[in-house]
Each structure stands twice: as C-alpha cells, then as structure tokens.
Design a protein around this motif. Structure first.
Motif, PDB file in Angstrom:
ATOM      1  N   ALA A 108      35.539  40.530  51.759  1.00 27.78           N
ATOM      2  CA  ALA A 108      36.969  40.861  51.942  1.00 27.78           C
ATOM      3  C   ALA A 108      37.772  40.862  50.689  1.00 27.78           C
ATOM      4  N   LEU A 109      38.725  41.447  50.700  1.00 28.15           N
ATOM      5  CA  LEU A 109      39.691  41.512  49.597  1.00 28.15           C
ATOM      6  C   LEU A 109      40.898  40.994  49.969  1.00 28.15           C
ATOM      7  N   ARG A 110      41.734  40.020  49.001  1.00 30.65           N
ATOM      8  CA  ARG A 110      42.632  39.109  49.561  1.00 30.65           C
ATOM      9  C   ARG A 110      43.980  39.501  48.434  1.00 30.65           C
ATOM     10  N   VAL A 111      44.756  40.412  48.866  1.00 31.60           N
ATOM     11  CA  VAL A 111      45.996  40.568  47.899  1.00 31.60           C
ATOM     12  C   VAL A 111      47.119  40.544  48.620  1.00 31.60           C
ATOM     13  N   LEU A 112      48.058  40.097  48.116  1.00 33.64           N
ATOM     14  CA  LEU A 112      49.660  40.021  48.674  1.00 33.64           C
ATOM     15  C   LEU A 112      49.732  39.340  49.835  1.00 33.64           C
ATOM     16  N   GLY A 113      48.907  38.402  50.109  1.00 31.07           N
ATOM     17  CA  GLY A 113      48.900  37.456  51.324  1.00 31.07           C
ATOM     18  C   GLY A 113      48.169  38.245  52.322  1.00 31.07           C
ATOM     19  N   LEU A 114      47.451  39.342  52.272  1.00 30.82           N
ATOM     20  CA  LEU A 114      46.786  40.355  53.226  1.00 30.82           C
ATOM     21  C   LEU A 114      45.230  39.882  53.055  1.00 30.82           C
ATOM     22  N   ARG A 115      44.517  40.062  53.808  1.00 29.14           N
ATOM     23  CA  ARG A 115      42.968  39.960  53.910  1.00 29.14           C
ATOM     24  C   ARG A 115      42.427  41.237  54.448  1.00 29.14           C
ATOM     25  N   LEU A 116      41.713  41.829  53.647  1.00 22.46           N
ATOM     26  CA  LEU A 116      41.319  43.402  53.703  1.00 22.46           C
ATOM     27  C   LEU A 116      39.814  43.372  53.731  1.00 22.46           C
ATOM     28  N   PRO A 176      42.805  20.279  40.543  1.00 25.89           N
ATOM     29  CA  PRO A 176      43.728  21.606  40.581  1.00 25.89           C
ATOM     30  C   PRO A 176      43.305  22.494  41.717  1.00 25.89           C
ATOM     31  N   VAL A 177      44.231  23.131  42.499  1.00 28.51           N
ATOM     32  CA  VAL A 177      43.454  24.205  43.465  1.00 28.51           C
ATOM     33  C   VAL A 177      44.528  25.189  43.375  1.00 28.51           C
ATOM     34  N   HIS A 178      44.212  26.599  43.147  1.00 29.88           N
ATOM     35  CA  HIS A 178      45.054  27.626  43.065  1.00 29.88           C
ATOM     36  C   HIS A 178      45.588  27.770  44.432  1.00 29.88           C
ATOM     37  N   SER A 179      46.949  28.472  44.311  1.00 34.76           N
ATOM     38  CA  SER A 179      47.644  28.501  45.429  1.00 34.76           C
ATOM     39  C   SER A 179      47.211  29.305  46.390  1.00 34.76           C
ATOM     40  N   ARG A 180      46.731  30.465  46.120  1.00 37.41           N
ATOM     41  CA  ARG A 180      46.003  31.302  47.162  1.00 37.41           C
ATOM     42  C   ARG A 180      44.860  31.134  47.845  1.00 37.41           C
ATOM     43  N   ALA A 181      44.212  30.743  46.683  1.00 34.94           N
ATOM     44  CA  ALA A 181      42.685  30.355  47.196  1.00 34.94           C
ATOM     45  C   ALA A 181      42.724  29.161  48.062  1.00 34.94           C
ATOM     46  N   GLY A 182      43.669  28.181  47.880  1.00 35.49           N
ATOM     47  CA  GLY A 182      43.333  27.003  48.494  1.00 35.49           C
ATOM     48  C   GLY A 182      44.272  26.841  49.632  1.00 35.49           C
ATOM     49  N   ARG A 207      36.149  28.000  60.731  1.00 34.74           N
ATOM     50  CA  ARG A 207      35.391  28.257  62.081  1.00 34.74           C
ATOM     51  C   ARG A 207      33.847  28.175  61.904  1.00 34.74           C
ATOM     52  N   GLY A 208      33.567  27.149  61.422  1.00 37.36           N
ATOM     53  CA  GLY A 208      32.077  26.669  61.273  1.00 37.36           C
ATOM     54  C   GLY A 208      31.423  27.244  60.238  1.00 37.36           C
ATOM     55  N   ARG A 209      31.771  28.331  59.395  1.00 42.23           N
ATOM     56  CA  ARG A 209      31.070  29.163  58.423  1.00 42.23           C
ATOM     57  C   ARG A 209      31.489  28.803  57.069  1.00 42.23           C
ATOM     58  N   LEU A 210      30.724  29.021  56.310  1.00 37.80           N
ATOM     59  CA  LEU A 210      31.002  28.819  54.543  1.00 37.80           C
ATOM     60  C   LEU A 210      31.703  29.959  53.957  1.00 37.80           C
ATOM     61  N   VAL A 211      32.881  29.778  53.638  1.00 29.44           N
ATOM     62  CA  VAL A 211      33.577  30.841  52.840  1.00 29.44           C
ATOM     63  C   VAL A 211      33.982  30.456  51.567  1.00 29.44           C
ATOM     64  N   ASP A 212      33.599  31.429  50.518  1.00 33.09           N
ATOM     65  CA  ASP A 212      33.877  31.368  49.179  1.00 33.09           C
ATOM     66  C   ASP A 212      34.822  32.291  48.774  1.00 33.09           C
ATOM     67  N   ARG A 213      36.146  31.879  48.108  1.00 34.50           N
ATOM     68  CA  ARG A 213      36.960  32.529  47.490  1.00 34.50           C
ATOM     69  C   ARG A 213      36.872  32.466  46.059  1.00 34.50           C
ATOM     70  N   ILE A 214      36.841  33.830  45.326  1.00 32.99           N
ATOM     71  CA  ILE A 214      36.235  33.735  44.266  1.00 32.99           C
ATOM     72  C   ILE A 214      37.341  34.562  43.303  1.00 32.99           C
ATOM     73  N   GLY A 215      37.833  33.824  42.101  1.00 30.30           N
ATOM     74  CA  GLY A 215      38.717  34.514  41.360  1.00 30.30           C
ATOM     75  C   GLY A 215      39.816  33.542  41.047  1.00 30.30           C
ATOM     76  N   THR A 216      40.881  33.873  40.085  1.00 30.81           N
ATOM     77  CA  THR A 216      42.125  33.063  39.960  1.00 30.81           C
ATOM     78  C   THR A 216      42.931  32.654  40.985  1.00 30.81           C
ATOM     79  N   ASP A 217      42.973  33.629  41.836  1.00 29.34           N
ATOM     80  CA  ASP A 217      43.598  33.489  43.107  1.00 29.34           C
ATOM     81  C   ASP A 217      43.006  33.725  44.364  1.00 29.34           C
ATOM     82  N   GLY A 218      41.585  33.495  44.408  1.00 33.51           N
ATOM     83  CA  GLY A 218      40.800  33.792  45.355  1.00 33.51           C
ATOM     84  C   GLY A 218      40.929  35.361  45.798  1.00 33.51           C
ATOM     85  N   GLU A 219      40.736  36.318  45.144  1.00 31.44           N
ATOM     86  CA  GLU A 219      41.007  37.561  45.156  1.00 31.44           C
ATOM     87  C   GLU A 219      39.740  38.308  46.256  1.00 31.44           C
ATOM     88  N   ILE A 220      38.546  37.749  45.753  1.00 32.11           N
ATOM     89  CA  ILE A 220      37.322  38.095  46.400  1.00 32.11           C
ATOM     90  C   ILE A 220      37.032  36.944  47.603  1.00 32.11           C
TER      91      ILE A 220
END
Length: 227
Positions: free
Chosen positions: A154-162, A215-221, A120-133
C-alpha cells in the motif's frame, strides 16, 4: 564486533513484534536470530555492521524512480559489490521495531528507514521517511531460519492508505552463519521481469546501552490511522 551483549531480562509484556506474530514458532529460530528478532530491552539498542556482497538496483530503466525513493529513504538507485553497511534497531511504543540502515557505496552513502508493528495480528512494515510504503509480511520459520514474504502493498500519502496491485513480491531470508555471523538476503521481484532490486550479505550484531529515547517518524509511527 562487540565484546559483550549484557542486558536485563525482558518482561513478558515487552515481546517483540516478531515474537507476537510467530508465537510458539519463535522458539524454533536459531539463537542468533532470536537475539536479533527478539525484544530489545529498555535502554538498549541493537547495532550491527557487515558487508553486502551485492546490493542495489538491477534494472537501469528504473533508476529515475529509485532515485526518488532514495530521497525518501525507501530504496536506492545505486548498485555495488562488497558494500559496507550498518543497521541500528530500537524499540518504540507497543513493541514496534524502528530500524535505520546505512549503505556505503563507493560514490554515495544511502539510508533506509522503517517502522515495523503488529496490526490485527499481522506484521506490517512501513518504509520511508514518513512510512510512505506499507508492506504486510507473512512469516515462516524453516530449519532455524526466518523467511518473510510480502502479502499486501500500500501507498500512504496525505493521511490516506491506497492499496497497490501486486506488481512486485518482496522476500527476505535471515539465517545464522558461523562465529556469530548473520546472513541476510532480500529480493524484490516483478512478474515477467525478474529481480529488480535486492541485497545479500553478512553482519554481526549485539545489544548495547543507549542514552536517548527512540525517535519515531510522525506518520510511520501513527497507530491511529485507518486501514
């Protein structure tokens, strides 16, 4: 560090995520930073190495939590000075930036991984093995330097964004030094506590050919996740 930085020209549709967010301001970056934050041509990767004069956790009471983060390649509980490190950047689908950083402390080697994309026009960084943060970053160019500051967490766990409350602020400053050296300063600051984590140092950087795809981690990518 590298004797050459030869690479083919980049097509307009291969702009990096930083170019897409900064727009015309990207041209105001120092040439060294334009190379680092610009597009990585197909078949190439960006590799840098250097030393952090300081790196790690500043608040000891947080060591158990940061030890867990270390296992997920988000952050680390160690603290040291003159810490050698290496960064490896690659491009993924839709121009995303995939990065891996390795820190060589005297008693341990730690890694951080993240995937950066435009949403959405903004830079988003997902950090961690599966982009948890997830960290949404605001960018600003000042005197050739690039300044980044967290806007949302935000925290990303089990397919949810919190969404998370703004309990910390992340700032990152990249600038150009002499003889092709790049300077980086990252700080994580908490209200009433001050700086709890960070690193600062210098490195050299160049593009070089690679033989394998990124390689791109499944959740982070996974760009199909709902925000």
């Amino acid at each position: 560090m590298f004797s050459s930085d030869r690479r083919p020209p980049v097509r307009p549709d291969e702009r990096s995520v930083y170019e897409r967010v900064l727009g015309e301001d990207f041209a105001r970056l120092h040439p060294q930073l334009r190379r680092y934050f610009g597009a990585i041509p197909r078949g190439f990767e960006g590799v840098g190495s250097g030393s952090f004069r300081e790196a790690g956790l500043r608040v000891r009471v947080l060591r158990p939590m940061f030890a867990v983060l270390g296992r997920r390649r988000i952050a680390f509980a160690e603290r040291g000075t003159e810490v050698p490190f290496r960064v490896r950047n690659r491009s993924g689908p839709d121009g995303m930036r995939v990065a891996a950083r390795t820190f060589h402390f005297s008693g341990a080697t730690r890694e951080m991984s993240d995937v950066i994309r435009v949403e959405r026009g903004r830079l988003v960084d997902r950090i961690g093995t599966d982009g948890e943060i997830e960290v949404e970053l605001a960018l600003r160019v000042t005197n050739g330097r690039l300044l980044m500051r967290s806007r949302r967490l935000a925290l990303r766990v089990l397919g949810l964004r919190l969404p998370l409350p703004p309990f910390v602020t992340v700032t990152l400053e990249e600038s150009a030094g002499e003889r092709g050296v790049q300077q980086v300063v990252l700080r994580i600051v908490a209200p009433l506590v001050g700086e709890i984590y960070g690193y600062a140092g210098t490195f050299t950087y160049a593009h070089r050919p690679v033989a394998t795809e990124v390689p791109v981690h499944s959740r982070a990518g996974d760009s199909g996740e709902r925000r």
